[in-house]
Scaffold this motif. Sequence first.
Motif, PDB file in Angstrom:
ATOM      1  N   ASP A  92       0.833  -1.196   0.000  1.00 25.42           N
ATOM      2  CA  ASP A  92       0.000   0.000   0.000  1.00 25.42           C
ATOM      3  C   ASP A  92       0.877   1.260   0.000  1.00 25.42           C
ATOM      4  O   ASP A  92       1.659   1.468   0.922  1.00 25.42           O
ATOM      5  N   SER A  94      -0.174   4.348   0.278  1.00 26.39           N
ATOM      6  CA  SER A  94      -0.911   5.481   0.851  1.00 26.39           C
ATOM      7  C   SER A  94      -0.111   6.178   1.951  1.00 26.39           C
ATOM      8  O   SER A  94       0.790   5.605   2.571  1.00 26.39           O
ATOM      9  N   SER A  96      -1.212   6.956   4.781  1.00 25.52           N
ATOM     10  CA  SER A  96      -1.533   6.333   6.063  1.00 25.52           C
ATOM     11  C   SER A  96      -0.453   5.351   6.498  1.00 25.52           C
ATOM     12  O   SER A  96      -0.184   5.181   7.691  1.00 25.52           O
ATOM     13  N   ASP A 161      -4.521   9.527   1.047  1.00 25.54           N
ATOM     14  CA  ASP A 161      -4.562   9.199   2.471  1.00 25.54           C
ATOM     15  C   ASP A 161      -4.633   7.690   2.699  1.00 25.54           C
ATOM     16  O   ASP A 161      -3.918   7.139   3.534  1.00 25.54           O
ATOM     17  N   TYR A 162      -5.532   7.024   1.977  1.00 25.20           N
ATOM     18  CA  TYR A 162      -5.719   5.586   2.124  1.00 25.20           C
ATOM     19  C   TYR A 162      -5.701   4.933   0.751  1.00 25.20           C
ATOM     20  O   TYR A 162      -6.182   5.502  -0.224  1.00 25.20           O
ATOM     21  N   SER A 180      -1.048  -3.866   3.789  1.00 23.75           N
ATOM     22  CA  SER A 180      -1.721  -2.581   3.978  1.00 23.75           C
ATOM     23  C   SER A 180      -2.214  -2.490   5.414  1.00 23.75           C
ATOM     24  O   SER A 180      -2.289  -3.507   6.126  1.00 23.75           O
ATOM     25  N   ASP A 181      -2.562  -1.270   5.850  1.00 28.25           N
ATOM     26  CA  ASP A 181      -3.231  -1.157   7.143  1.00 28.25           C
ATOM     27  C   ASP A 181      -4.740  -1.387   6.999  1.00 28.25           C
ATOM     28  O   ASP A 181      -5.437  -1.578   7.988  1.00 28.25           O
ATOM     29  N   LEU A 183      -7.162   0.552   6.566  1.00 30.31           N
ATOM     30  CA  LEU A 183      -7.950   1.464   7.392  1.00 30.31           C
ATOM     31  C   LEU A 183      -8.873   2.355   6.565  1.00 30.31           C
ATOM     32  O   LEU A 183      -9.658   3.109   7.126  1.00 30.31           O
ATOM     33  N   GLY A 184      -8.758   2.289   5.260  1.00 33.89           N
ATOM     34  CA  GLY A 184      -9.639   3.061   4.390  1.00 33.89           C
ATOM     35  C   GLY A 184     -10.912   2.299   4.073  1.00 33.89           C
ATOM     36  O   GLY A 184     -11.285   1.326   4.750  1.00 33.89           O
ATOM     37  N   GLN A 207      -2.416  -7.182   7.470  1.00 32.10           N
ATOM     38  CA  GLN A 207      -2.815  -5.859   7.950  1.00 32.10           C
ATOM     39  C   GLN A 207      -1.734  -5.339   8.892  1.00 32.10           C
ATOM     40  O   GLN A 207      -1.605  -5.801  10.023  1.00 32.10           O
ATOM     41  N   GLU A 213      -2.114   2.231  17.146  1.00 30.47           N
ATOM     42  CA  GLU A 213      -3.387   1.962  16.486  1.00 30.47           C
ATOM     43  C   GLU A 213      -4.061   0.732  17.069  1.00 30.47           C
ATOM     44  O   GLU A 213      -5.284   0.588  16.991  1.00 30.47           O
ATOM     45  N   SER A 226      -5.314  12.673   9.701  1.00 33.56           N
ATOM     46  CA  SER A 226      -4.737  11.713   8.764  1.00 33.56           C
ATOM     47  C   SER A 226      -3.380  12.211   8.283  1.00 33.56           C
ATOM     48  O   SER A 226      -3.088  13.412   8.339  1.00 33.56           O
TER      49      SER A 226
END
Length: 291
Positions: A92, A94, A96, A161-162, A180-181, A183-184, A207, A213, A226
């Motif tokens: 990812d 992003s 974030s 952002d995400y 990725s996290d 979170l989006g 994740q 977090e 963010s």
Amino acid sequence: MTQAAALRAGAEGLAAALPPLLAAAEHLAATIRMGEHGRRRAGAGDEFWQYRPAQPGDEARSIDWRRSGRSDQHFVREKEWQAAQSVTLWLDPSQSMQFSGDGQHGSKSDRGALLALALAVLLIRGGERVGLAGPDLPPRRGDVQLMRLATALVSRTAGPDYGAPELRGMQPHSRAVLFSDFLGDLAPVEAVLTKAADRGVRGALVQVLDPQEEAFPFEGRTIFESMGGGLRHETLRARDLRDRYLERLAERKDRLATLARLTGWHFTPHHTGESAQSALLWLYRALERVR
């Protein structure tokens, strides 16, 4: 600064980051015992895999007459299913993923890059093809490909952002790993995994989260923003949000786990305060279980 000077500075920065990442990935991969993945199977490909006794329905042109001439029965020369030995990685990009709560463990992006490259080391040393999602770095074998992967991972540019997973570059009936996290918005994740499942692509979701977090250690007046500045929330009683936040995070993990199960994938949460070795071992074993 002139354009040439800026280019040189960027190149020097990239070169400085590349050896540590590759060295760290090599070291991490060395902690996992090498072994066969057990995914070699017959199919369309270029490389010889095995001979098997001919069966009713086999075409005459598939018979290997030279091998059959040394026996009382006919044998078919089978080739590897090359797609099943191709693994596509997506990290990812992003903003974030740039988050690092207390700065002690590095960013989520750094951990994702380390795991992705260490996994690539294991797979490529095991004879498999590895690439990055997208059109520019398709799965290939060899140490040169490892260097390409390392360069791409340290030179990636930050996105929105995400992020949303990338499906391009994933061959039908191949394998993939998404870091990725998550979170989006999960709708793009669901869409990509559904399309991947339709094409026979299986794999794993990792994740990557920061310990803050996971724990939400905030109290009193706190401003949440963010990484790209697109979202902002201020509260005077951050502690009051903790239970609701942890509940929603657990729901998100459960949704991802359910989605992975329904599409034939595997899912694991991992935070940067944990051992990277344990996450890599899980990934290695998860890909062995993928069929």
